[in-house]
Design a protein around this motif. Structure first.
Motif, PDB file in Angstrom:
ATOM      1  N   LEU A 288       0.831  -1.211   0.000  1.00  0.00           N
ATOM      2  CA  LEU A 288       0.000   0.000   0.000  1.00  0.00           C
ATOM      3  C   LEU A 288       0.865   1.261   0.000  1.00  0.00           C
ATOM      4  CD1 LEU A 288      -2.763  -1.051   2.563  1.00  0.00           C
ATOM      5  CD2 LEU A 288      -3.020  -0.767   0.089  1.00  0.00           C
ATOM      6  N   ALA A 289       1.950   1.237   0.780  1.00  0.00           N
ATOM      7  CA  ALA A 289       2.861   2.381   0.801  1.00  0.00           C
ATOM      8  C   ALA A 289       3.496   2.591  -0.568  1.00  0.00           C
ATOM      9  CB  ALA A 289       3.935   2.174   1.860  1.00  0.00           C
ATOM     10  N   ALA A 290       3.813   1.498  -1.259  1.00  0.00           N
ATOM     11  CA  ALA A 290       4.382   1.600  -2.602  1.00  0.00           C
ATOM     12  C   ALA A 290       3.418   2.298  -3.551  1.00  0.00           C
ATOM     13  CB  ALA A 290       4.722   0.205  -3.128  1.00  0.00           C
ATOM     14  N   VAL A 291       2.132   1.965  -3.448  1.00  0.00           N
ATOM     15  CA  VAL A 291       1.122   2.629  -4.279  1.00  0.00           C
ATOM     16  C   VAL A 291       1.104   4.128  -4.012  1.00  0.00           C
ATOM     17  CG1 VAL A 291      -1.369   2.829  -4.694  1.00  0.00           C
ATOM     18  CG2 VAL A 291      -0.306   0.571  -4.519  1.00  0.00           C
ATOM     19  N   GLY A 292       1.187   4.512  -2.730  1.00  0.00           N
ATOM     20  CA  GLY A 292       1.187   5.925  -2.383  1.00  0.00           C
ATOM     21  C   GLY A 292       2.371   6.661  -2.985  1.00  0.00           C
ATOM     22  N   CYS A 293       3.566   6.073  -2.914  1.00  0.00           N
ATOM     23  CA  CYS A 293       4.758   6.730  -3.469  1.00  0.00           C
ATOM     24  C   CYS A 293       4.675   6.837  -4.990  1.00  0.00           C
ATOM     25  CB  CYS A 293       6.012   5.963  -3.066  1.00  0.00           C
ATOM     26  SG  CYS A 293       6.534   6.248  -1.362  1.00  0.00           S
ATOM     27  N   LEU A 294       4.272   5.762  -5.629  1.00  0.00           N
ATOM     28  CA  LEU A 294       4.200   5.784  -7.091  1.00  0.00           C
ATOM     29  C   LEU A 294       3.176   6.795  -7.588  1.00  0.00           C
ATOM     30  CD1 LEU A 294       4.463   1.948  -7.766  1.00  0.00           C
ATOM     31  CD2 LEU A 294       6.228   3.670  -8.141  1.00  0.00           C
ATOM     32  N   ALA A 295       2.110   7.003  -6.818  1.00  0.00           N
ATOM     33  CA  ALA A 295       1.082   7.968  -7.214  1.00  0.00           C
ATOM     34  C   ALA A 295       1.503   9.411  -6.945  1.00  0.00           C
ATOM     35  CB  ALA A 295      -0.224   7.664  -6.481  1.00  0.00           C
ATOM     36  N   LEU A 296       2.590   9.616  -6.186  1.00  0.00           N
ATOM     37  CA  LEU A 296       3.055  10.969  -5.878  1.00  0.00           C
ATOM     38  C   LEU A 296       3.842  11.606  -7.024  1.00  0.00           C
ATOM     39  CD1 LEU A 296       4.277  10.713  -2.178  1.00  0.00           C
ATOM     40  CD2 LEU A 296       2.641  12.385  -3.055  1.00  0.00           C
ATOM     41  N   SER A 297       4.073  10.866  -8.087  1.00  0.00           N
ATOM     42  CA  SER A 297       4.962  11.350  -9.143  1.00  0.00           C
ATOM     43  C   SER A 297       4.435  12.582  -9.859  1.00  0.00           C
ATOM     44  CB  SER A 297       5.217  10.238 -10.168  1.00  0.00           C
ATOM     45  OG  SER A 297       4.001   9.782 -10.734  1.00  0.00           O
ATOM     46  N   GLY A 298       3.145  12.926  -9.664  1.00  0.00           N
ATOM     47  CA  GLY A 298       2.599  14.132 -10.284  1.00  0.00           C
ATOM     48  C   GLY A 298       3.246  15.408  -9.798  1.00  0.00           C
ATOM     49  N   GLY A 299       3.706  15.436  -8.552  1.00  0.00           N
ATOM     50  CA  GLY A 299       4.472  16.568  -8.043  1.00  0.00           C
ATOM     51  C   GLY A 299       3.671  17.804  -7.687  1.00  0.00           C
ATOM     52  N   GLN A 300       2.350  17.716  -7.562  1.00  0.00           N
ATOM     53  CA  GLN A 300       1.526  18.867  -7.191  1.00  0.00           C
ATOM     54  C   GLN A 300       1.126  18.752  -5.724  1.00  0.00           C
ATOM     55  OE1 GLN A 300       0.984  21.332  -9.447  1.00  0.00           O
ATOM     56  NE2 GLN A 300       2.264  20.125 -10.830  1.00  0.00           N
ATOM     57  N   HIS A 301       0.976  19.929  -5.053  1.00  0.00           N
ATOM     58  CA  HIS A 301       0.561  19.852  -3.655  1.00  0.00           C
ATOM     59  C   HIS A 301      -0.928  20.158  -3.535  1.00  0.00           C
ATOM     60  CE1 HIS A 301       0.185  24.203  -2.839  1.00  0.00           C
ATOM     61  NE2 HIS A 301       1.235  24.351  -3.637  1.00  0.00           N
ATOM     62  N   GLY A 302      -1.541  19.594  -2.511  1.00  0.00           N
ATOM     63  CA  GLY A 302      -2.969  19.721  -2.292  1.00  0.00           C
ATOM     64  C   GLY A 302      -3.434  18.611  -1.380  1.00  0.00           C
ATOM     65  N   PRO A 303      -4.741  18.514  -1.095  1.00  0.00           N
ATOM     66  CA  PRO A 303      -5.250  17.502  -0.162  1.00  0.00           C
ATOM     67  C   PRO A 303      -4.935  16.070  -0.580  1.00  0.00           C
ATOM     68  CG  PRO A 303      -6.915  19.186  -0.574  1.00  0.00           C
ATOM     69  CD  PRO A 303      -5.800  19.450  -1.530  1.00  0.00           C
ATOM     70  N   VAL A 304      -5.068  15.775  -1.891  1.00  0.00           N
ATOM     71  CA  VAL A 304      -4.788  14.413  -2.347  1.00  0.00           C
ATOM     72  C   VAL A 304      -3.318  14.073  -2.135  1.00  0.00           C
ATOM     73  CG1 VAL A 304      -4.740  12.881  -4.351  1.00  0.00           C
ATOM     74  CG2 VAL A 304      -6.674  14.427  -4.010  1.00  0.00           C
ATOM     75  N   THR A 305      -2.452  15.048  -2.400  1.00  0.00           N
ATOM     76  CA  THR A 305      -1.023  14.821  -2.206  1.00  0.00           C
ATOM     77  C   THR A 305      -0.704  14.545  -0.740  1.00  0.00           C
ATOM     78  OG1 THR A 305      -0.408  16.163  -4.099  1.00  0.00           O
ATOM     79  CG2 THR A 305       1.268  15.856  -2.417  1.00  0.00           C
ATOM     80  N   VAL A 306      -1.361  15.246   0.166  1.00  0.00           N
ATOM     81  CA  VAL A 306      -1.148  15.003   1.593  1.00  0.00           C
ATOM     82  C   VAL A 306      -1.548  13.568   1.946  1.00  0.00           C
ATOM     83  CG1 VAL A 306      -1.862  15.638   3.920  1.00  0.00           C
ATOM     84  CG2 VAL A 306      -1.387  17.418   2.236  1.00  0.00           C
ATOM     85  N   LEU A 307      -2.669  13.113   1.409  1.00  0.00           N
ATOM     86  CA  LEU A 307      -3.098  11.737   1.671  1.00  0.00           C
ATOM     87  C   LEU A 307      -2.098  10.731   1.120  1.00  0.00           C
ATOM     88  CD1 LEU A 307      -6.937  11.989   0.912  1.00  0.00           C
ATOM     89  CD2 LEU A 307      -5.823  11.792   3.145  1.00  0.00           C
ATOM     90  N   LEU A 308      -1.566  11.012  -0.078  1.00  0.00           N
ATOM     91  CA  LEU A 308      -0.572  10.116  -0.664  1.00  0.00           C
ATOM     92  C   LEU A 308       0.731  10.130   0.137  1.00  0.00           C
ATOM     93  CD1 LEU A 308      -1.136  10.815  -4.475  1.00  0.00           C
ATOM     94  CD2 LEU A 308      -1.850   8.797  -3.172  1.00  0.00           C
ATOM     95  N   LEU A 309       1.120  11.300   0.642  1.00  0.00           N
ATOM     96  CA  LEU A 309       2.303  11.395   1.486  1.00  0.00           C
ATOM     97  C   LEU A 309       2.143  10.549   2.745  1.00  0.00           C
ATOM     98  CD1 LEU A 309       3.047  15.220   1.216  1.00  0.00           C
ATOM     99  CD2 LEU A 309       4.650  13.398   0.580  1.00  0.00           C
TER     100      LEU A 309
END
Length: 403
Positions: A288-309
């Motif tokens: 699950l953590a791997a999914v979160g990191c791979l989905a962070l590649s967009g590089g934008q900040h916001g609520p979704v990014t915080v959840l992925l972090l």
């Protein structure tokens, strides 16, 4: 006291990440050079982690812990008193050597008080100490750096170590195995039928949890060294917001650790084997953590990014506690410290490689370097999760060692 010990330990580690920008500016360091300064911490860390773990099988850990934290405080003093860049490297090397055995010895001391099915919570609490160190250090040391300069932060953690040592000298105790050895004035000695370290290290379970722990330690190094800079420079958050996000991520890690301890203990008490209760819980968490990191590649900040972090950085730490309790279940008591120390030594090589490699990516690729570092981290977590799910079965390997 041991939870507080690990809090000081990780506050020590966090300083360079929290004060990255002012230190690089004052010393004129590139990102690669700064990554090298952080990697210097791990130059002797792994070696001394293994040596310290084996030593703790033979010497009462109480005194080893006391000596280590006194060295931590001494190593921080030069930077607090105005030393230059050469001493920055030297002090980090000394700190790494002194802190190398800290986690396995703290865990060994704690676990010696409990039977296997009761070890998940105390092991998790020791690991929570590592996260609480960051949760408290991130806002406090960031404030100290902003108000009094980055050198003052080194002074703060040095004093914290000395205070802990003063209390531990009076209240520190051994677990029951160490007390028995100390009572007769000699260290515990392996018997003629003792399983050798080589056989323990050759088991699929030891290999699997060590690989998984290495992927977790990569994330730990990234979180300590580059996460504040990634949040500030890569995602555009302010310095204060970045420090608060770091604290939130590590706080989530603490909650996840306690949740894992509760779930694993509940499963074990109901007769579920540790292959599922420990290995599968840890492996699925890493995936699950791997999914979160791979989905962070967009590089934008916001609520979704915080959840992925939070998903990528905030839950993978549960593997630390699972790796420890798995090896403690697998290894005979007289080989436990060494087995834990050797696992820690191998896994923490990721801390040596990670900071300098990520610094190189940032120097050569700019902001894209941060994104690629996070993607690489996701791949490593994926491999660690797969290794845990497919290789780790402590019940099977413990029976084979006993045969």
């Amino acid at each position: 006291m041991l939870v507080a010990f690990m809090m000081v330990n990780f506050a020590d580690k966090a300083i360079l990440g929290l004060a990255a920008d002012p230190i690089m500016k004052d010393f004129g360091l590139s990102a690669t050079q700064y990554g090298a300064a952080n990697s210097a911490f791990f130059l002797l860390f792994s070696i001394f982690g293994a040596v310290g773990g084996i030593l703790a099988d033979r010497v009462p850990p109480r005194w080893v812990l006391l000596g280590m934290i006194l060295l931590w405080s001494v190593s921080q003093a030069p930077m607090a008193l105005g030393a230059g860049v050469a001493m920055l490297f030297a002090s980090r090397i000394l700190l790494g050597a002194a802190e190398g055995p800290a986690f396995p010895i703290a865990q060994q001391t704690t676990l010696s008080w409990f039977p296997d099915h009761r070890r998940n919570l105390p092991s998790a609490l020791i690991t929570v100490g590592t996260t609480l160190g960051i949760v408290i250090a991130a806002p406090v040391l960031t404030w100290v750096v902003q108000q009094y300069g980055w050198r003052s932060a080194f002074g703060v953690v040095a004093v914290a170590g000395l205070l802990w040592a003063a209390v531990w000298a009076f209240v520190g105790k051994e677990g029951h195995h160490a007390v028995a050895a100390d009572a007769i004035g000699t260290a515990a000695k392996p018997g003629p039928g003792t399983v050798g370290y080589r056989r323990i290290l050759a088991t699929r379970s030891w290999i699997g949890v060590t690989a998984a722990y290495a992927s977790t330690y990569w994330m730990l190094a990234l979180g300590l060294v580059w996460l504040p800079s990634y949040l500030h420079n890569g995602l555009g958050y302010s310095t204060t917001t970045s420090a608060n996000l770091v604290a939130v991520i590590w706080a989530v890690n603490a909650v996840a650790l306690l949740g894992q301890a509760g779930l694993t203990g509940w499963l074990l008490r109901r007769g579920v084997g540790s292959r599922w209760a420990r290995a599968r819980v840890g492996g699925i968490t890493l995936l699950l953590a791997a999914v979160g990191c791979l989905a962070l590649s967009g590089g934008q900040h916001g609520p979704v990014t915080v959840l992925l972090l939070v998903l990528g950085f905030g839950i993978c730490g549960v593997m630390t506690s699972i790796a420890v309790t798995t090896v403690a279940e697998l290894a005979p008591a007289e080989r436990r410290g060494g087995s834990l120390g050797l696992m820690n030594a191998v896994a923490t090589v990721a801390g040596l490689v990670g900071p300098i490699l990520i610094g190189r990516l940032v120097d050569t690729q700019g902001l894209a370097g941060y994104r690629n570092a996070v993607v690489l981290s996701g791949v490593l977590l994926l491999l660690g999760g797969l290794a845990t799910v497919t290789l780790v079965d402590p019940d099977r390997d413990r029976r084979r060692l006993a045969a």
